[in-house]
Motif scaffolding. Structure first.
Motif, PDB file in Angstrom:
ATOM      1  N   MET A  45       0.750  -1.246   0.319  1.00 62.61           N
ATOM      2  CA  MET A  45      -0.098   0.093   0.225  1.00 62.61           C
ATOM      3  C   MET A  45       0.812   1.100   0.114  1.00 62.61           C
ATOM      4  SD  MET A  45      -2.644   1.079   3.275  1.00 62.61           S
ATOM      5  CE  MET A  45      -4.145   1.668   2.453  1.00 62.61           C
ATOM      6  N   PRO A  46       0.497   2.480  -0.847  1.00 57.50           N
ATOM      7  CA  PRO A  46       1.765   3.534  -0.895  1.00 57.50           C
ATOM      8  C   PRO A  46       1.141   4.109   0.250  1.00 57.50           C
ATOM      9  CG  PRO A  46      -0.208   3.600  -2.319  1.00 57.50           C
ATOM     10  CD  PRO A  46      -0.219   1.779  -2.158  1.00 57.50           C
ATOM     11  N   ASP A  47       2.059   4.955   0.079  1.00 55.72           N
ATOM     12  CA  ASP A  47       2.159   6.198   1.636  1.00 55.72           C
ATOM     13  C   ASP A  47       1.524   7.594   1.025  1.00 55.72           C
ATOM     14  OD1 ASP A  47       4.303   4.356   3.737  1.00 55.72           O
ATOM     15  OD2 ASP A  47       5.502   5.634   2.231  1.00 55.72           O
ATOM     16  N   ALA A  48       0.564   7.907   2.105  1.00 54.62           N
ATOM     17  CA  ALA A  48      -0.568   9.284   1.568  1.00 54.62           C
ATOM     18  C   ALA A  48       0.295  10.192   1.682  1.00 54.62           C
ATOM     19  CB  ALA A  48      -1.783   9.597   2.651  1.00 54.62           C
ATOM     20  N   PRO A  49       0.355  10.988   0.359  1.00 57.74           N
ATOM     21  CA  PRO A  49       0.657  12.196   0.635  1.00 57.74           C
ATOM     22  C   PRO A  49       0.298  13.420   1.943  1.00 57.74           C
ATOM     23  CG  PRO A  49      -0.715  12.533  -1.001  1.00 57.74           C
ATOM     24  CD  PRO A  49      -1.036  11.235   0.046  1.00 57.74           C
ATOM     25  N   ILE A  50       1.916  13.627   1.888  1.00 60.06           N
ATOM     26  CA  ILE A  50       1.931  14.709   3.829  1.00 60.06           C
ATOM     27  C   ILE A  50       0.924  15.806   3.452  1.00 60.06           C
ATOM     28  CG2 ILE A  50       3.155  16.520   4.087  1.00 60.06           C
ATOM     29  CD1 ILE A  50       5.705  14.312   4.247  1.00 60.06           C
ATOM     30  N   SER A  51      -0.284  16.606   3.814  1.00 68.27           N
ATOM     31  CA  SER A  51      -0.985  17.590   3.534  1.00 68.27           C
ATOM     32  C   SER A  51       0.020  18.657   4.386  1.00 68.27           C
ATOM     33  CB  SER A  51      -2.022  16.514   4.292  1.00 68.27           C
ATOM     34  OG  SER A  51      -2.960  15.916   4.199  1.00 68.27           O
ATOM     35  N   VAL A  52      -0.175  19.934   3.368  1.00 61.06           N
ATOM     36  CA  VAL A  52       0.344  21.335   4.097  1.00 61.06           C
ATOM     37  C   VAL A  52      -0.829  22.204   3.703  1.00 61.06           C
ATOM     38  CG1 VAL A  52       2.482  23.082   3.780  1.00 61.06           C
ATOM     39  CG2 VAL A  52       2.521  20.242   3.381  1.00 61.06           C
ATOM     40  N   LEU A  53      -0.869  22.786   4.910  1.00 59.14           N
ATOM     41  CA  LEU A  53      -1.342  24.295   4.650  1.00 59.14           C
ATOM     42  C   LEU A  53      -0.396  25.245   4.530  1.00 59.14           C
ATOM     43  CD1 LEU A  53      -4.102  25.631   4.649  1.00 59.14           C
ATOM     44  CD2 LEU A  53      -4.036  25.775   7.438  1.00 59.14           C
ATOM     45  N   VAL A  54      -0.673  26.498   3.613  1.00 57.44           N
ATOM     46  CA  VAL A  54      -0.188  27.639   3.651  1.00 57.44           C
ATOM     47  C   VAL A  54      -0.904  28.477   4.366  1.00 57.44           C
ATOM     48  CG1 VAL A  54       1.986  29.145   2.340  1.00 57.44           C
ATOM     49  CG2 VAL A  54       1.990  26.053   2.255  1.00 57.44           C
ATOM     50  N   ARG A  55      -0.609  29.233   5.039  1.00 56.34           N
ATOM     51  CA  ARG A  55      -1.273  30.608   5.386  1.00 56.34           C
ATOM     52  C   ARG A  55      -0.608  31.864   4.977  1.00 56.34           C
ATOM     53  NH1 ARG A  55      -5.724  32.423   8.849  1.00 56.34           N
ATOM     54  NH2 ARG A  55      -5.552  34.871   8.187  1.00 56.34           N
ATOM     55  N   ALA A  56      -0.594  32.771   4.336  1.00 55.07           N
ATOM     56  CA  ALA A  56      -0.162  34.068   4.663  1.00 55.07           C
ATOM     57  C   ALA A  56      -1.682  35.143   3.837  1.00 55.07           C
ATOM     58  CB  ALA A  56       0.620  34.123   3.338  1.00 55.07           C
ATOM     59  N   ASP A  57      -1.114  36.485   4.544  1.00 53.23           N
ATOM     60  CA  ASP A  57      -2.117  37.454   4.086  1.00 53.23           C
ATOM     61  C   ASP A  57      -1.971  38.734   3.783  1.00 53.23           C
ATOM     62  OD1 ASP A  57      -4.184  35.500   5.372  1.00 53.23           O
ATOM     63  OD2 ASP A  57      -3.889  36.969   8.035  1.00 53.23           O
ATOM     64  N   ALA A  58      -2.695  39.274   2.803  1.00 50.29           N
ATOM     65  CA  ALA A  58      -1.733  40.198   1.868  1.00 50.29           C
ATOM     66  C   ALA A  58      -2.961  41.804   2.075  1.00 50.29           C
ATOM     67  CB  ALA A  58      -1.910  40.109   0.678  1.00 50.29           C
ATOM     68  N   SER A  59      -2.477  42.619   2.397  1.00 50.26           N
ATOM     69  CA  SER A  59      -3.096  44.163   2.656  1.00 50.26           C
ATOM     70  C   SER A  59      -2.400  44.988   1.951  1.00 50.26           C
ATOM     71  CB  SER A  59      -3.701  44.178   4.414  1.00 50.26           C
ATOM     72  OG  SER A  59      -2.609  44.857   4.414  1.00 50.26           O
ATOM     73  N   ALA A  60      -3.006  46.689   1.622  1.00 50.25           N
ATOM     74  CA  ALA A  60      -2.584  47.553   1.195  1.00 50.25           C
ATOM     75  C   ALA A  60      -1.019  47.789   2.264  1.00 50.25           C
ATOM     76  CB  ALA A  60      -3.431  48.315   0.535  1.00 50.25           C
ATOM     77  N   SER A  61      -1.407  47.312   3.502  1.00 47.77           N
ATOM     78  CA  SER A  61      -0.400  48.055   4.223  1.00 47.77           C
ATOM     79  C   SER A  61       0.641  47.299   5.023  1.00 47.77           C
ATOM     80  CB  SER A  61      -0.892  48.286   5.963  1.00 47.77           C
ATOM     81  OG  SER A  61      -1.884  46.825   6.582  1.00 47.77           O
ATOM     82  N   ILE A  62       0.425  45.840   4.337  1.00 51.82           N
ATOM     83  CA  ILE A  62       1.579  44.998   4.989  1.00 51.82           C
ATOM     84  C   ILE A  62       1.516  44.174   3.355  1.00 51.82           C
ATOM     85  CG2 ILE A  62       0.878  43.888   6.737  1.00 51.82           C
ATOM     86  CD1 ILE A  62      -0.685  41.781   5.779  1.00 51.82           C
ATOM     87  N   GLY A  63       1.632  45.000   1.947  1.00 54.34           N
ATOM     88  CA  GLY A  63       1.439  44.281   1.284  1.00 54.34           C
ATOM     89  C   GLY A  63       1.818  43.381   0.772  1.00 54.34           C
ATOM     90  N   ILE A  64       2.169  42.289  -0.353  1.00 57.90           N
ATOM     91  CA  ILE A  64       2.326  40.545  -0.926  1.00 57.90           C
ATOM     92  C   ILE A  64       3.511  40.494  -0.932  1.00 57.90           C
ATOM     93  CG2 ILE A  64      -0.534  41.698  -2.343  1.00 57.90           C
ATOM     94  CD1 ILE A  64       2.182  41.206  -4.770  1.00 57.90           C
ATOM     95  N   GLY A  65       4.247  40.655   0.047  1.00 51.66           N
ATOM     96  CA  GLY A  65       5.767  39.693  -0.754  1.00 51.66           C
ATOM     97  C   GLY A  65       5.482  38.558   0.018  1.00 51.66           C
TER      98      GLY A  65
END
Length: 72
Positions: free
Chosen positions: A1-21
């Motif tokens: 039985m193959p291993d299940a893929p690793i699940s990853v949640l990437v969280r990042a916010d953007a706004s006019a004051s903090i930018g999108i970098g």
């Protein structure tokens, strides 16, 4: 039985004051994880349309949050 893929949640916010970098750097990480076979979800608030363009051709799930910008 193959291993299940690793699940990853990437969280990042953007706004006019903090930018999108931070969002753009996090997108690079998400794409690398996707290419390595991980199950990746990208979540954030204030995500600009360019984020969708960077996810074309990947299996990354975009999960935007509708959080009002209270930084101003």
């Amino acid at each position: 039985m193959p291993d299940a893929p690793i699940s990853v949640l990437v969280r990042a916010d953007a706004s006019a004051s903090i930018g999108i970098g931070h969002v753009m750097r996090s997108l690079t990480l998400a794409r690398l994880l996707d290419a390595a076979g991980c199950d990746v979800r990208f979540r954030g608030s204030g995500l600009p349309a360019v984020v969708r363009a960077h996810l074309v051709g990947t299996s990354i799930v975009l999960d935007p949050l509708d959080v009002p910008d209270t930084s101003s």
